[in-house]
Design an enzyme around this catalytic site. Structure first.
Site, PDB file in Angstrom:
ATOM      1  N   HIS A 121      -1.113   2.675  -4.825  1.00  0.00           N
ATOM      2  CA  HIS A 121       0.077   1.918  -5.249  1.00  0.00           C
ATOM      3  C   HIS A 121      -0.247   1.078  -6.490  1.00  0.00           C
ATOM      4  O   HIS A 121       0.469   1.138  -7.500  1.00  0.00           O
ATOM      5  CB  HIS A 121       0.544   1.018  -4.098  1.00  0.00           C
ATOM      6  CG  HIS A 121       1.736   0.181  -4.419  1.00  0.00           C
ATOM      7  ND1 HIS A 121       3.006   0.491  -3.982  1.00  0.00           N
ATOM      8  CD2 HIS A 121       1.864  -0.965  -5.140  1.00  0.00           C
ATOM      9  CE1 HIS A 121       3.851  -0.436  -4.421  1.00  0.00           C
ATOM     10  NE2 HIS A 121       3.180  -1.334  -5.121  1.00  0.00           N
ATOM     11  N   GLU A 122      -1.328   0.298  -6.415  1.00  0.00           N
ATOM     12  CA  GLU A 122      -1.693  -0.557  -7.542  1.00  0.00           C
ATOM     13  C   GLU A 122      -2.177   0.257  -8.740  1.00  0.00           C
ATOM     14  O   GLU A 122      -1.948  -0.127  -9.897  1.00  0.00           O
ATOM     15  CB  GLU A 122      -2.764  -1.565  -7.112  1.00  0.00           C
ATOM     16  CG  GLU A 122      -2.358  -2.493  -5.974  1.00  0.00           C
ATOM     17  CD  GLU A 122      -1.107  -3.291  -6.283  1.00  0.00           C
ATOM     18  OE1 GLU A 122      -0.816  -3.535  -7.470  1.00  0.00           O
ATOM     19  OE2 GLU A 122      -0.401  -3.668  -5.330  1.00  0.00           O
TER      20      GLU A 122
ATOM     21  N   PRO B 125      11.143 -28.995 -14.182  1.00  0.00           N
ATOM     22  CA  PRO B 125      10.167 -29.862 -13.497  1.00  0.00           C
ATOM     23  C   PRO B 125       8.755 -29.661 -14.041  1.00  0.00           C
ATOM     24  O   PRO B 125       8.312 -28.534 -14.275  1.00  0.00           O
ATOM     25  CB  PRO B 125      10.266 -29.415 -12.030  1.00  0.00           C
ATOM     26  CG  PRO B 125      11.630 -28.823 -11.903  1.00  0.00           C
ATOM     27  CD  PRO B 125      11.932 -28.188 -13.228  1.00  0.00           C
TER      28      PRO B 125
END
Length: 643
Positions: free
Chosen positions: A456-457, A236
């Site tokens: 975390h990042e 698409p």
């Protein structure tokens, strides 16, 4: 180019017949309202005075009746009095007078309903008292009688025709229900090949069709035949419809546009009738192009429908097959169809003689993305610092529609910021919005959750930067790190490749697993082995990636280059519904062990990288807590300064 009569209504302006019908309805109801309010009609105007039968006989005895008119059915008479009588003697259509007040006197015409049919003795009695007796005129002898007899029937017929036309989609009435709902694209809406970018090979394939439509004799002189059908296949947004419009614009021929769903109706035989009508119109306008978008709506495998061979959709497909390559010739009519699901189409539709060619319209590469961005930026004021090649490099995997949306988002952001031109920062913010979702700056994040997100990042970013510096060919650089919530994510680490990748090595996939598990590893290192739900999506993606390595890509020493599991698909539904296990329980146990081992090894590897780069890990986390968003260049600088 004239438009088709089948498609001009569209619910926009009422047709002349509809306007006439509305005027007739308004006039009729206005007349009826006037008659109701003012008593206009036969026998006078104003209130209707009624007189009881006994009061009528009493007035006859008093010689107060001047004239009597008897109805045709002899059940009603209309009398004219000589002198007024009190209203209590009769009754008007508005009711009796209030009790306790002086009764007004009423004269003029009265209507009397007879207790029995009018007979001879009443005539003798009336004549005896000098009353003139006449007969009321027949209904058919008056204009009112004519209107009363014919208008209801004509009104019902007109309303029925009007609503049937509206229900069937405009002009033509009920007989047009089986007509095709095609639209003829006007010349002003046509495109050129210069308006299409990012698919040069596809354009080259289609230029042959344009040459045929311009000069058919060039091909006929050597006995060549132009393909009857061309199937455009692509995901698409890759520009299939735009390519079809460009073909019609270049060749300057009529362009019939229709969707596959326009053929499907609840009534049996309607779809097949519309297919016949579409090709009949095409033959009248030959040479021409018929473009059918989303052909998989009617072109799916036969036998997969709920109704078997008598399914309406299959009857439509059968008629389409006959029209494309049957006994009747459709010379000069080229069918171009588009789909993103070629795997569900019926094999008879794809054979030579029907869709002779399948042209793949891929997602654009780096050069194609830059050309598409230039097309969509033509009429937009750009700042001199905007480098579309940089924007193109930062949008791998974007389709043409995605890039058009990106340019539009950048223009909207610049307008919102009251700028005169679109600047690089607008493109950057628009790209982040499209890729990661809008920033949720108003979200209130507790400090301890913000701390967990930062580490975390930082874990993702440091591991990604280490792997990129170690092996550039098998890793992607960090583009941006943020702890600002975006979309459904509490924070995000984004990597962008230096160039488009079409093939991935085993080492690249293993590096990708390590980056995915680095977020969980960063939390565990900083918070003493604590585990949070923030890594849930990372673990899900890592598990799926590991399963593909083992079951689809043959990246396992123990299990070898073998595909395990077979997709089960219902063609009628057009989607995968599961996997069938075509291997033993012992092999299934080995598959599970290999999948788990890949994930566990990647998790351990992420821990080792963070342990080696503890200073850089801590420095990046603190920077994120302070400024919330860090660019890829800043990540690389922090990593190298603390290594």
């Amino acid at each position: 180019m004239p438009n088709s009569g089948n498609n001009t209504n569209g619910g926009k302006q009422p047709s002349p017949l509809a306007r006439v019908m509305l005027m007739v309805l308004a006039a009729f109801f206005g007349f009826m309202l006037f008659q109701t309010l003012f008593g206009a009609g036969p026998g006078g105007s104003g209130d209707i005075n009624y007189l009881s039968y006994s009061s009528f006989i009493e007035q006859v005895e008093k010689d107060n009746v001047a004239q009597v008119e008897v109805s045709e059915d002899k059940k009603l008479i209309r009398i004219e009095l000589k002198k007024p009588i009190p209203v209590d003697a009769g009754q008007t259509s508005t009711g009796r007078s209030d009790s306790g007040k002086a009764s007004p006197r009423v004269s003029g015409l009265f209507t009397v309903y007879l207790a029995a049919d009018y007979d001879t003795w009443l005539t003798e009695k009336l004549l005896k008292h000098g009353v003139r007796v006449e007969a009321l005129p027949k209904k058919g002898d008056s204009v009112w009688g004519f209107f009363g007899s014919w208008i209801p029937m004509l009104l019902f017929l007109g309303v029925w025709i009007f609503f049937m036309r509206r229900a069937q989609g405009g002009a033509g009435g009920a007989l047009q229900f089986g007509k095709s709902k095609y639209r003829i694209v006007q010349a002003k809406d046509m495109k050129k090949f210069s308006d299409v970018a990012g698919c040069d090979e596809s354009k080259e394939e289609l230029k042959e069709i344009v040459d045929f439509l311009r000069d058919p004799r060039k091909f006929y002189r050597l006995g060549g035949k132009i393909p009857k059908g061309v199937l455009l296949v692509g995901q698409p947004g890759t520009g299939k419809t735009l390519l079809a419009k460009a073909i019609a614009g270049e060749a300057n021929v009529p362009f019939f546009s229709i969707s596959g769903s326009d053929f499907v109706e609840m009534f049996v035989g309607v779809g097949a009738s519309r297919v016949r009508d579409l090709f009949e119109q095409g033959k009248k306008h030959a040479p021409c192009i018929i473009f059918m978008d989303e052909i998989d709506a009617v072109g799916r495998h036969r036998g997969a429908g709920l109704g078997g061979g008598h399914d309406e959709r299959e009857q439509t497909l059968n008629q389409l097959l006959v029209e494309m390559d049957g006994f009747d010739s459709n010379e000069g009519v080229i069918l171009i169809a588009a789909t993103n699901r070629p795997d569900v189409l019926d094999p008879a539709l794809l054979r030579p003689g029907r869709f002779d060619r399948q042209i793949v319209v891929p997602r654009p590469d780096l050069k194609g993305r830059e050309e598409i961005l230039k097309i969509h930026s033509r009429e937009k004021p750009m700042h001199e610092d905007v480098d579309l090649s940089v924007v193109a490099r930062g949008t791998p995997g974007f389709s043409g529609a995605d890039l058009a949306n990106l340019v539009n988002e950048a223009a909207l952001l610049a307008s919102r910021r009251d700028k005169e031109k679109i600047e690089p920062v607008d493109f950057e913010d628009a790209k982040d919005k499209v890729l990661m979702g809008p920033e949720r700056k108003s979200a209130v994040i507790p400090e301890h959750e913000r701390l967990i997100t930062a580490y975390h990042e930082a874990g993702h970013a440091i591991v990604a930067q280490f792997l990129f510096d170690t092996d550039v060919s098998n890793a992607d650089p960090v583009h941006k790190v943020t702890i600002i919530p975006r979309g459904m994510a509490g924070g995000l680490t984004q990597q962008l490749p230096l160039e488009d990748r079409h093939n991935y090595s085993e080492q690249y996939v293993k590096n990708r697993l390590a980056v995915l598990l680095a977020g969980r590893a960063g939390e565990e290192r900083q918070f003493g082995g604590m585990k949070s739900t923030g890594a849930g999506n990372d673990i899900e993606v890592a598990t799926k990636l590991s399963r593909k390595m083992i079951c689809e890509w043959g990246m396992s020493e123990k299990l070898g280059p073998v595909v395990y599991g077979q997709k089960e698909e219902l063609v009628f539904l057009g989607r995968d519904v599961g996997h069938r296990q075509n291997y033993s329980e012992e092999t299934a146990r080995l598959v599970d062990e290999e999948i788990k081992e890949n994930v566990v090894v990647a998790h351990k590897r992420a821990h080792e990288i963070l342990e080696t780069n503890t200073a850089a890990f801590e420095a990046l986390a603190q920077t994120l807590l302070r400024i919330e968003t860090v660019t890829g260049n800043e990540v690389a600088e922090i990593y190298r300064m603390n290594s």
